[in-house]
Design a protein around this motif. Structure first.
Motif, PDB file in Angstrom:
ATOM      1  N   PRO A   3     -84.694  73.418-104.319  1.00 48.42           N
ATOM      2  CA  PRO A   3     -83.769  72.178-104.006  1.00 48.42           C
ATOM      3  C   PRO A   3     -82.695  72.512-103.327  1.00 48.42           C
ATOM      4  N   LEU A   4     -82.360  73.667-102.851  1.00 49.43           N
ATOM      5  CA  LEU A   4     -81.100  74.217-102.344  1.00 49.43           C
ATOM      6  C   LEU A   4     -81.413  74.352-100.729  1.00 49.43           C
ATOM      7  N   SER A   5     -82.711  74.266-100.461  1.00 50.48           N
ATOM      8  CA  SER A   5     -83.180  74.697 -99.057  1.00 50.48           C
ATOM      9  C   SER A   5     -82.700  73.739 -98.043  1.00 50.48           C
ATOM     10  N   TYR A   6     -82.321  72.478 -98.534  1.00 52.26           N
ATOM     11  CA  TYR A   6     -81.912  71.363 -97.490  1.00 52.26           C
ATOM     12  C   TYR A   6     -80.563  70.952 -97.901  1.00 52.26           C
ATOM     13  N   THR A   7     -79.935  71.794 -98.162  1.00 53.90           N
ATOM     14  CA  THR A   7     -78.364  71.483 -98.340  1.00 53.90           C
ATOM     15  C   THR A   7     -77.587  71.558 -97.099  1.00 53.90           C
ATOM     16  N   GLY A  11     -70.995  71.485 -93.928  1.00 53.72           N
ATOM     17  CA  GLY A  11     -70.744  70.129 -93.505  1.00 53.72           C
ATOM     18  C   GLY A  11     -70.937  69.762 -91.988  1.00 53.72           C
ATOM     19  N   TYR A  12     -72.093  70.536 -91.530  1.00 53.23           N
ATOM     20  CA  TYR A  12     -72.439  70.442 -90.041  1.00 53.23           C
ATOM     21  C   TYR A  12     -72.905  68.951 -89.926  1.00 53.23           C
ATOM     22  N   ILE A  13     -73.436  68.526 -90.751  1.00 55.46           N
ATOM     23  CA  ILE A  13     -74.086  67.136 -90.793  1.00 55.46           C
ATOM     24  C   ILE A  13     -72.744  66.099 -90.481  1.00 55.46           C
ATOM     25  N   PHE A  14     -71.741  66.366 -91.108  1.00 54.54           N
ATOM     26  CA  PHE A  14     -70.669  65.277 -90.913  1.00 54.54           C
ATOM     27  C   PHE A  14     -70.089  65.383 -89.413  1.00 54.54           C
ATOM     28  N   LYS A  15     -70.219  66.552 -88.784  1.00 54.13           N
ATOM     29  CA  LYS A  15     -69.767  67.018 -87.553  1.00 54.13           C
ATOM     30  C   LYS A  15     -70.586  66.314 -86.326  1.00 54.13           C
ATOM     31  N   LYS A  16     -72.043  66.470 -86.838  1.00 57.63           N
ATOM     32  CA  LYS A  16     -72.953  65.633 -85.996  1.00 57.63           C
ATOM     33  C   LYS A  16     -72.817  64.163 -86.007  1.00 57.63           C
ATOM     34  N   ILE A  17     -72.376  63.407 -87.294  1.00 57.44           N
ATOM     35  CA  ILE A  17     -72.161  62.002 -87.229  1.00 57.44           C
ATOM     36  C   ILE A  17     -70.826  61.781 -86.590  1.00 57.44           C
ATOM     37  N   GLY A  18     -69.767  62.346 -86.891  1.00 58.46           N
ATOM     38  CA  GLY A  18     -68.639  62.189 -86.101  1.00 58.46           C
ATOM     39  C   GLY A  18     -68.816  62.318 -84.513  1.00 58.46           C
ATOM     40  N   LYS A  19     -69.543  62.957 -84.046  1.00 61.49           N
ATOM     41  CA  LYS A  19     -70.017  63.312 -82.464  1.00 61.49           C
ATOM     42  C   LYS A  19     -70.572  62.013 -82.284  1.00 61.49           C
ATOM     43  N   PHE A  20     -71.721  61.506 -82.789  1.00 66.20           N
ATOM     44  CA  PHE A  20     -72.387  60.483 -82.545  1.00 66.20           C
ATOM     45  C   PHE A  20     -71.835  59.182 -82.621  1.00 66.20           C
ATOM     46  N   LEU A  21     -70.999  59.152 -83.751  1.00 63.82           N
ATOM     47  CA  LEU A  21     -69.910  57.749 -83.648  1.00 63.82           C
ATOM     48  C   LEU A  21     -69.053  57.659 -82.455  1.00 63.82           C
TER      49      LEU A  21
END
Length: 144
Positions: A3-7, A11-21
């Protein structure tokens, strides 16, 4: 089955979301503004209600949505006026009750002409508006 393999502990995902926005903020706000403007003018907030909008309200709603979207996208009065004109014309085409290839051709011609007026290519506007018209019936029948 770990279950920890897709964590994402970094916090990289938040950087990607921030760049997209940051990159697409104007487009997102233009879409939201157009939706709200159309809803305020026509009192239609759902696809079902939009499908029942009278042709005259579709023209006014398209004009309002185009003006707001154009103003937000370009930040200029010229963009707002161009958006209002294209929204009103496409509202007229949508309210004319055309169906099938007639609706695709009429929307394509208007989209192509508006693209040329905005400094683009006729073919790009024709395809964009034509595809929008062809797939628009997937949400219900009506001028919208």
């Amino acid at each position: 089955n770990n279950p920890l393999s897709y964590t994402d502990p970094s916090g990289y995902i938040f950087k990607k979301i921030g760049k997209f926005l940051k990159k697409n903020f104007k487009s997102i706000m233009a879409i939201a503004g157009a939706y709200v403007a159309f809803g305020l003018v026509t009192k239609a907030w759902t696809f079902g209600a939009m499908a029942k909008v009278a042709a005259s309200k579709a023209v006014l709603g398209g004009m309002a949505a185009g003006a707001v979207s154009g103003a937000i996208s370009t930040g200029s009065l010229e963009g707002a006026l161009t958006g209002a004109v294209s929204g009103a014309i496409l509202g007229m085409v949508g309210g004319a009750g055309l169906s099938g290839i007639e609706a695709v051709a009429a929307s394509g011609l208007v989209g192509g002409a508006m693209s040329v007026m905005q400094g683009g290519k006729f073919g790009h506007g024709f395809v964009s508006a034509g595809v929008g018209s062809a797939t628009g019936g997937m949400f219900g029948k009506g001028p919208v």
